[in-house]
Scaffold this active site. Structure first.
Site, PDB file in Angstrom:
ATOM      1  N   ASP A 176       0.870  -1.182   0.000  1.00 54.59           N
ATOM      2  CA  ASP A 176       0.000   0.000   0.000  1.00 54.59           C
ATOM      3  C   ASP A 176       0.902   1.226   0.000  1.00 54.59           C
ATOM      4  O   ASP A 176       1.365   1.655   1.044  1.00 54.59           O
ATOM      5  CB  ASP A 176      -0.899  -0.029   1.225  1.00 54.59           C
ATOM      6  CG  ASP A 176      -1.848   1.156   1.301  1.00 54.59           C
ATOM      7  OD1 ASP A 176      -1.919   1.936   0.340  1.00 54.59           O
ATOM      8  OD2 ASP A 176      -2.517   1.300   2.343  1.00 54.59           O
ATOM      9  N   GLU A 209      -0.315  10.493  -0.514  1.00 51.45           N
ATOM     10  CA  GLU A 209      -1.690   9.995  -0.390  1.00 51.45           C
ATOM     11  C   GLU A 209      -2.030   9.691   1.054  1.00 51.45           C
ATOM     12  O   GLU A 209      -3.146   9.972   1.524  1.00 51.45           O
ATOM     13  CB  GLU A 209      -1.868   8.743  -1.257  1.00 51.45           C
ATOM     14  CG  GLU A 209      -3.324   8.279  -1.397  1.00 51.45           C
ATOM     15  CD  GLU A 209      -3.778   7.296  -0.333  1.00 51.45           C
ATOM     16  OE1 GLU A 209      -4.970   6.924  -0.325  1.00 51.45           O
ATOM     17  OE2 GLU A 209      -2.950   6.881   0.525  1.00 51.45           O
ATOM     18  N   GLU A 210      -1.082   9.088   1.765  1.00 54.85           N
ATOM     19  CA  GLU A 210      -1.362   8.612   3.118  1.00 54.85           C
ATOM     20  C   GLU A 210      -1.592   9.743   4.116  1.00 54.85           C
ATOM     21  O   GLU A 210      -2.067   9.490   5.230  1.00 54.85           O
ATOM     22  CB  GLU A 210      -0.206   7.724   3.607  1.00 54.85           C
ATOM     23  CG  GLU A 210      -0.003   6.454   2.803  1.00 54.85           C
ATOM     24  CD  GLU A 210      -1.121   5.434   2.988  1.00 54.85           C
ATOM     25  OE1 GLU A 210      -2.043   5.692   3.789  1.00 54.85           O
ATOM     26  OE2 GLU A 210      -1.074   4.388   2.321  1.00 54.85           O
ATOM     27  N   ASP A 232      -5.364   1.263  -6.226  1.00 57.72           N
ATOM     28  CA  ASP A 232      -4.961   1.158  -4.830  1.00 57.72           C
ATOM     29  C   ASP A 232      -5.260  -0.257  -4.341  1.00 57.72           C
ATOM     30  O   ASP A 232      -5.812  -1.066  -5.091  1.00 57.72           O
ATOM     31  CB  ASP A 232      -5.697   2.192  -3.969  1.00 57.72           C
ATOM     32  CG  ASP A 232      -4.879   2.674  -2.784  1.00 57.72           C
ATOM     33  OD1 ASP A 232      -4.173   1.850  -2.164  1.00 57.72           O
ATOM     34  OD2 ASP A 232      -4.953   3.870  -2.447  1.00 57.72           O
ATOM     35  N   HIS A 319      -1.624  -1.781   6.181  1.00 54.02           N
ATOM     36  CA  HIS A 319      -0.913  -0.900   7.116  1.00 54.02           C
ATOM     37  C   HIS A 319      -0.210  -1.711   8.207  1.00 54.02           C
ATOM     38  O   HIS A 319      -0.275  -1.386   9.402  1.00 54.02           O
ATOM     39  CB  HIS A 319      -1.853   0.147   7.715  1.00 54.02           C
ATOM     40  CG  HIS A 319      -2.123   1.289   6.789  1.00 54.02           C
ATOM     41  ND1 HIS A 319      -2.505   2.543   7.218  1.00 54.02           N
ATOM     42  CD2 HIS A 319      -2.065   1.380   5.436  1.00 54.02           C
ATOM     43  CE1 HIS A 319      -2.668   3.343   6.183  1.00 54.02           C
ATOM     44  NE2 HIS A 319      -2.405   2.644   5.083  1.00 54.02           N
TER      45      HIS A 319
END
Length: 352
Positions: A176, A209-210, A232, A319
């Site tokens: 990710d 993005e995060e 994604d 994550h």
């Protein structure tokens, strides 16, 4: 998946690049993209690879290249580094991990420490860990030694190499969403082999993005594409405790996940579904009654609005230091996007 593509993916996954500090990963991506496309960057750090400039429609393919990480906030008298998260962490997975702090002089290894259970009070043992109760130990004897190696504001990543698993699966800390940056470039590579491509296609390895979808917003505003497809990860629902009734049925190996959501273009989503069925690409559908939580949300409202779709790959343990995907799903995502975009006619209209 081609051997060369797989080697590129592993290199991309292994290169540190937390949000705001994606430069090293971006260089790996741009080097690969330059083999078959026109490459450039922008002031935010986004990377662009363009095929068929001047074609119509203009289509943006966006996969964010940043990963979650850590940032040093203080160096205490004992030379221990205190930190905060870059992006969203479950602090439980950080305890005991090895890390690499990225500095101007190169990476500094360390371990994440926590008060040992043996010296905790009974009530402490019942509490979950919080980042503020953790620290990074780089082996320094005191603050001066630590400050000679690391500065406040330096970022770090989990020191976890790519792990190859059976059944064409891999584990990595950064799937990710290096996976997405890989897929959009792999789709572009496939399109570079298409005769008579009508569209101008721009693959974007977007940043930040995060921490807020920032890179994709800037990239989409600058490109002003007619349509866009974000790529994604999504949650694999073939592990215990994940509700298929809430999240859909997306097992590893079940193929690309095509999102249908209220803020996405039904023209793009429908076109992706049609392309999958025409090409015989297995896929699943995912629904969202609001926004998607991905770069698609940052892209679709730029300028006067951009017709946007979203393609995902199922991902276990999101994550965490060991996210898991099936390589066939990544390959399917790239083939699906290539088939859809390659089939667009000159001047395709996305107005509805």
């Amino acid at each position: 998946m081609r051997d060369a593509s797989y080697e590129f993916l592993k290199k991309l996954l292994s290169t540190p690049g937390p949000s705001g500090y994606e430069g090293a990963a971006a260089r790996v991506w741009r080097e690969e993209a330059a083999k078959f496309a026109e490459v450039r960057g922008d002031r935010m750090g986004n990377s662009f690879a363009t095929l068929n400039p001047g074609g119509s429609p203009r289509v943006m393919l966006s996969g964010h290249i940043d990963e979650i990480g850590l940032m040093v906030t203080n160096v205490d008298e004992q030379g221990l580094l205190h930190f905060t998260g870059v992006g969203g962490w479950d602090p439980q997975v950080l305890v005991g991990q090895r890390v690499l702090v990225q500095t101007d002089d190169g990476p500094v290894p360390g371990v994440i420490g926590k008060k040992a259970i043996h010296v905790m009070e009974p009530e402490e043992r019942k509490k979950v860990s919080e980042i503020k109760s953790l620290w990074i130990d780089i082996g320094a004897k005191n603050a001066d030694e630590a400050k000679g190696k690391v500065r406040v504001g330096d970022v770090g990543v989990i020191d976890q190499p790519v792990l190859e698993l059976p059944n064409n699966r891999i584990a990595s800390r950064s799937l990710d969403n290096r996976m997405g940056a890989f897929v959009v470039l792999e789709a572009l590579r496939l399109l570079s082999e298409v005769d008579g491509l009508a569209a101008e296609v721009v693959a974007v390895a977007s940043v930040q993005e995060e921490i807020g979808l920032y890179g994709a917003r800037g990239a989409a505003f600058g490109l002003d594409p007619d349509a866009a497809i974000a790529v994604d990860v999504t949650h694999a629902t073939d592990t215990p405790g994940v509700s298929k009734n809430e999240h859909g049925d997306h097992a590893l190996g079940s193929g690309p996940v095509i999102k249908r959501a209220t803020n996405l273009s039904p023209i793009v989503s429908g076109g992706l579904i049609a392309a999958a069925e025409t090409e015989g690409i297995a896929y699943t559908l995912e629904a969202d009654s609001r926004s998607t939580g991905t770069d698609a949300d940052g892209i679709q409202f730029q300028r006067a609005g951009i017709a946007t779709g979203l393609v995902s790959a199922p991902n276990r343990y999101m994550h965490s230091p060991n996210e898991v995907v099936d390589l066939d799903d990544l390959d399917g995502c790239a083939r699906l996007i290539s088939a859809y975009v390659g089939g667009l006619e000159k001047g395709t209209d996305f107005v509805r």
